[in-house]
Enzyme design. Structure first.
Site, mmCIF file in Angstrom:
data_model
loop_
_atom_site.group_PDB
_atom_site.id
_atom_site.type_symbol
_atom_site.label_atom_id
_atom_site.label_comp_id
_atom_site.label_asym_id
_atom_site.label_seq_id
_atom_site.Cartn_x
_atom_site.Cartn_y
_atom_site.Cartn_z
ATOM 1 N N ASP A 175 -6.590 -3.884 -0.370
ATOM 2 C CA ASP A 175 -7.373 -3.079 -1.280
ATOM 3 C C ASP A 175 -8.778 -2.764 -0.529
ATOM 4 O O ASP A 175 -8.953 -2.545 0.371
ATOM 5 C CB ASP A 175 -6.817 -3.806 -3.192
ATOM 6 N N ASP A 192 2.617 2.758 -3.368
ATOM 7 C CA ASP A 192 1.201 2.995 -3.831
ATOM 8 C C ASP A 192 1.063 3.817 -4.708
ATOM 9 O O ASP A 192 0.781 4.477 -3.482
ATOM 10 C CB ASP A 192 0.143 1.973 -2.858
ATOM 11 N N HIS A 210 0.962 -1.328 -4.616
ATOM 12 C CA HIS A 210 0.091 -1.670 -4.340
ATOM 13 C C HIS A 210 0.065 -3.318 -3.927
ATOM 14 O O HIS A 210 -0.559 -3.751 -2.471
ATOM 15 C CB HIS A 210 -0.765 -1.264 -5.009
#
Length: 304
Positions: A115, A256, A284
Site C-alpha cells: 500500500d 485489488d 488488496h
C-alpha cells in the site's frame, strides 16, 4: 509484549529527536541480514506478523508502525505533520538509529512494501540506494497514478466523500468506516478474517483521535502537481531506474480495486526481470488472502 493473535513479539520504541516527545513503535526480531517491512494505510505492523514469524530464524525483521498508527504515539497536528514527507523522514531516522546505535548493518537491506508503504519505502531507498539489496512489492506504487490525475470511476464517489466532505469526516472519525470496510470482503480482501484477527487490526483505532491519521493518509494522496505529496511521489517514480538491477519479488492480489493491474504493469515496466506471483483470487490484503502461499515464495526469494 502485546496480546494479539499470531503477534508474539517484543515491542521496541524509538523516541524521535525532534523535541516533541513522539515515540514510534517497531518490531525488531531475529538476526541476520535485515528485512524492513513498511506498511501503508490503514494497517500497522500486525500486517507483517506472519512474514516476521516465517523469517526471523534467519533474518533480522524490522517492522515499524508509522506515527499515529498501530502502537506508535498519536500526536496532535500541532506536534506532527501527517504527510508523505514526514513518513519518509521518520523511516530515515529510525533506520539511521538502528544502524548507528542498535548494530544493524548499513548495507544489505531487503525492503518489503505494501500500500502506501511503497512511496514511503522507495523514497527512503532513493535517499540511501547503497543500503538496499532486494525489493519486495505487494499491491503498492512508488510513482504517480498510471490512470492519470483522476480516481478510477468505480472509486471516484467514495473517494471524494471520504476525502473532502463532512460526511466523510463522520465516517472516518465517528464510525471508523474506512478501516472496517478495508478489513472485510470485498474491498480489502476476498475472504473474511477470523474475528480475533480483524479485531487486532482495529484495536489501535478505538477513538476518533486515533483515527485521524488514517483520514490524513487518504487526504495526502497526491493526484496532481498541486498536492503537497506530489513532488516526493514524482521524484521517487523518476528515480526507480537506479534500482532496476536489484532482485525484486512482486506478490500481487489480482482483485485489488485500488492498486489494479495497471499498477502491476508499471512495476513490471520498471523491473522487467522481477519475479512475479499474480494471485488472481486475492485482493488488496494479499498476505491475508494467500495465507502461507506467498510466504513460501518470499522465503525462497530471500534464500536464492
Amino acid at each position: 509484549m502485546t496480546d494479539f493473535p499470531e503477534y508474539p513479539f517484543d515491542s521496541h520504541w524509538y523516541d524521535h529527536p525532534d523535541g516533541h516527545g513522539v515515540r514510534q513503535h517497531y518490531l525488531d526480531e531475529g538476526n541476520g541480514d535485515p528485512v524492513l517491512f513498511v506498511h501503508g494505510n490503514p494497517t500497522w505492523s500486525y500486517l507483517w506478523r506472519r512474514p516476521v514469524l516465517a523469517l526471523r530464524d534467519r533474518y533480522r525483521c524490522v517492522a515499524p508502525d508509522h506515527i499515529g498508527m498501530g502502537l506508535s504515539d498519536t500526536p496532535g497536528e500541532d506536534r506532527y505533520t501527517y504527510t508523505l514527507a514526514s513518513r519518509v523522514d521518520d523511516l530515515d531516522a529510525l533506520t539511521g538509529h538502528l544502524i548507528a546505535e542498535r548494530g544493524a548493518p548499513d548495507r544489505g537491506w531487503t525492503l518489503v512494501m505494501h500500500d502506501w508503504g511503497g512511496p514511503i519505502g522507495m523514497a527512503w531507498a532513493c535517499r540511501h540506494p547503497e543500503r538496499v539489496s532486494r525489493l519486495v512489492v505487494l499491491n503498492t506504487a512508488a510513482f504517480p497514478n498510471p490512470h492519470g490525475g483522476k480516481v478510477r470511476p468505480v472509486l471516484r464517489v467514495p473517494f471524494w466523500v471520504l476525502r473532502d466532505t463532512r460526511l466523510g469526516e463522520r465516517l472516518f472519525l465517528r464510525h471508523n468506516a474506512f478501516l472496517r470496510l478495508a478489513t472485510c470482503p470485498p474491498l480489502g480482501m476476498r475472504r473474511m478474517l477470523p474475528k480475533p484477527v480483524r479485531a487486532a487490526y482495529l484495536a489501535p483505532y478505538g477513538t476518533p483521535e486515533q483515527r485521524r491519521p488514517i483520514q490524513r493518509f487518504v487526504q495526502d494522496i497526491p493526484l496532481g502537481p498541486g498536492d503537497p505529496a506530489w513532488p516526493v511521489l514524482r521524484d521517487t517514480g523518476a528515480s526507480l531506474g537506479r534500482f532496476s538491477q536489484l532482485p525484486m519479488l512482486i506478490g500481487w492480489g489480482g482483485l485489488d480495486p485500488v492498486f489494479d493491474r495497471a499498477f502491476l504493469r508499471r512495476w513490471r515496466k520498471h523491473f522487467p526481470a522481477a519475479q512475479v506471483h499474480l494471485y488472481r483470487n486475492a485482493g488488496h490484503f494479499v498476505l491475508e488472502d494467500t495465507g502461507y502461499q506467498f510466504l513460501i515464495a518470499l522465503r525462497d526469494f530471500l534464500r536464492d
